[in-house]
Design an enzyme around this catalytic site. Sequence first.
Site, PDB file in Angstrom:
ATOM      1  N   ASP A  14       0.829  -1.198   0.000  1.00 34.72           N
ATOM      2  CA  ASP A  14       0.000   0.000   0.000  1.00 34.72           C
ATOM      3  C   ASP A  14       0.870   1.257   0.000  1.00 34.72           C
ATOM      4  OD1 ASP A  14      -2.711   1.299   0.474  1.00 34.72           O
ATOM      5  OD2 ASP A  14      -1.627   1.992   2.251  1.00 34.72           O
ATOM      6  N   GLU A  20       1.836  -0.468  -4.986  1.00 38.14           N
ATOM      7  CA  GLU A  20       0.888   0.591  -5.334  1.00 38.14           C
ATOM      8  C   GLU A  20       1.750   1.840  -5.491  1.00 38.14           C
ATOM      9  OE1 GLU A  20      -3.333   2.412  -3.781  1.00 38.14           O
ATOM     10  OE2 GLU A  20      -1.725   2.181  -2.302  1.00 38.14           O
TER      11      GLU A  20
END
Length: 704
Positions: free
Chosen positions: A345, A382
Amino acid sequence: MATRPESEVLAGRPFPLGAHAEAGGVRFAVTSHVADAVEVCLIDDDGAEKRVELTERTFGVWHGLVPGVTPGQRYGFRVHGPYDAGRGLRCNPAKLLVDPYARQITGRITDLEASLGYVGDPMHGPPSAVDSLGSVPLSVVSSPGGADTGVKPEVPFEEAVIYEMHVKGFTKNHPDIPEKLRGTYLGLAHPAAIEHLSRLGVTSVELLPVQAFQDEPSLLSRGASNYWGYSPLGYCAPHAAYASEPGNEIQEFRTMVAAMHAANIEVLIDVVYNHTCEGGPDGPTLCFRGYDAPGYYLHTGGGSTVDITGCGNTLDAGSPQVVRLVTDSLRYWADEMGVDGFRFDLASTMGRPGGGFFDRDSALLTAITTDPVLCRSKLIAEPWDATGDGYRVGDFGVQWAEWNGRYRDTVRDFWRGHTSVRDLAYRLSGSSDLYADDLRRPWQSINFITAHDGFTLRDLVSYNDKHNEENGEENRDGTNDNRSWNCGVEGETTDPEVLTLRAKQARNLLATLVLSTGTPMMTAGDEMWRGQGGNNNPYCLDNAVSWVDWTETDAGNALLGFTQRLIDLRSSSPALRQPEFFEGRTTPSGNPDLVWFRPDGQEMAETDWFDEGRRTLGMFIDGSNCLSRTRDGELVSDDSWLLLMHAGADPITVTLPHERYGPSYEPYLDTTTADGSPAAPGAFGPKAKLTVEGRSLLLLRVPQ
């Protein structure tokens, strides 16, 4: 031989960090470079506390072996040391701290005020003297070993189809799973869940955060919860709320992994090594802040935390403590918990030590890719954070796959009629403009149309605007850049023409995703026509809005069948999932490996790519030398394929290519029908003319 008193602490050793049962007790080791003293606090079942000082300090690690302690013991740490908010130092022995390396964490914040390390102003107030014991989570000494997680499938990346899912949301409403197991790790391990994934054809599940997390103060204050889990507290502990039996989360997680592996499905987990649940300076003191805040978090010169995550704090990717914590954590999940890979993330923060410019060779990113265990795992970034400087799609190093946000945006724009075909061609063919110059492969482009964050597929074709009122933030949260189209009516409708168009648009988007070169990722429930009522950010909704609805409907069954057909087609057609970039090379058939066509059957010319009104594109893939290989490394061949994509509203006449590209063209997949079967079956000859319906995709097989 004399015996030692039970209370005597042995020296132990500094590594590995955490709590480990050994030699008739438990060895504790925790890092703090700024502490003056550290106590391990043993908590009885009735809440009584026994404090044991760790007197040994090696390399900044406080350690000791406490005899008589056994697995199952609840514990925490109290850190004595400087409290100077202006320097970011917030040691406060009144606050019981979770072990950063705890493999099991129990409880939650029950008194937010007691968890705060300060009084009044967080930057200028004195330290709080309120004892947080009884109001905050506790660590638990875990037992070593556990259930076998099975043999890792090691699915080649070019064969992977990723399915992003939420542990609780996927099974919470599943009628064929026992109620006690719904919403748990064992729910995912249930044959009914495994069967759906296997029939669908996905190779890898990507679980939203399963590392222990806590609700943020803003949610606690209004009685809400962080459903998605992007608020980590413990990086080595599976989230306890997903266990069907309290305290059994480690075993149940391993059982779930074993069940997936037995079905030849990989388990990837979404990890959040960019911030923690402690938030900004006004947040609680639960763990890292209380040990050595500047050793874990980025700070300004005035002692406040640097926030490039949008969550109040940012882990310092340049800190040795953070590098060690992250790599130790990842190795634990890969080795002992059986995990096959990781999606990181806001991964750009991991390449921004000090919060500065992105460096793909930063200490943390390099430590991950050079680790002998982690280098064999699937590593997916990401590639952005909460700042403009952090948008780094295409900029990660050679071992990293990336969520390709440009793919999502381009494909959404094309099918709603807002972009031409120039950028689309790059996205269809593996995004060579982003990855080819970095020694990467097309499968390192993780192609996606939807994800947990944003509209579902159904909502993408049903809403122009977000509808997030239920989140309690007056519809201010969530992105406004949805690139969606409601097909003429906002939200639910009974208009048959609108419903027909929405279903076709959904098939167009799914077909584009699965047939594009690269690794497709889909979102759980999209294949069954799941909607969220236009909510594009239900991070705090642990209810039916977020849970997968397993109620059978005609529309859901039709889309499920179509999706199964798509994934099976990709699996059986190596030319549609090539592991190398197209180069214009000549194949054994005498044709280039990739040719782009106009509707008139002629190859695209240079000027055609700059026609902003162009809404139709033909993509010919020669299968005679597709460079896909068997598991033993032998090259395989395939038929050739012609993909026709038409985003215009009106039908268009398309002329098929010259006979040099193949003797015939057989419609194989057609998005104008509910199940994808060709509306006009049979075979067409070279240069034949056929009508392509408005807003539709047609795939034709060209036998070799």
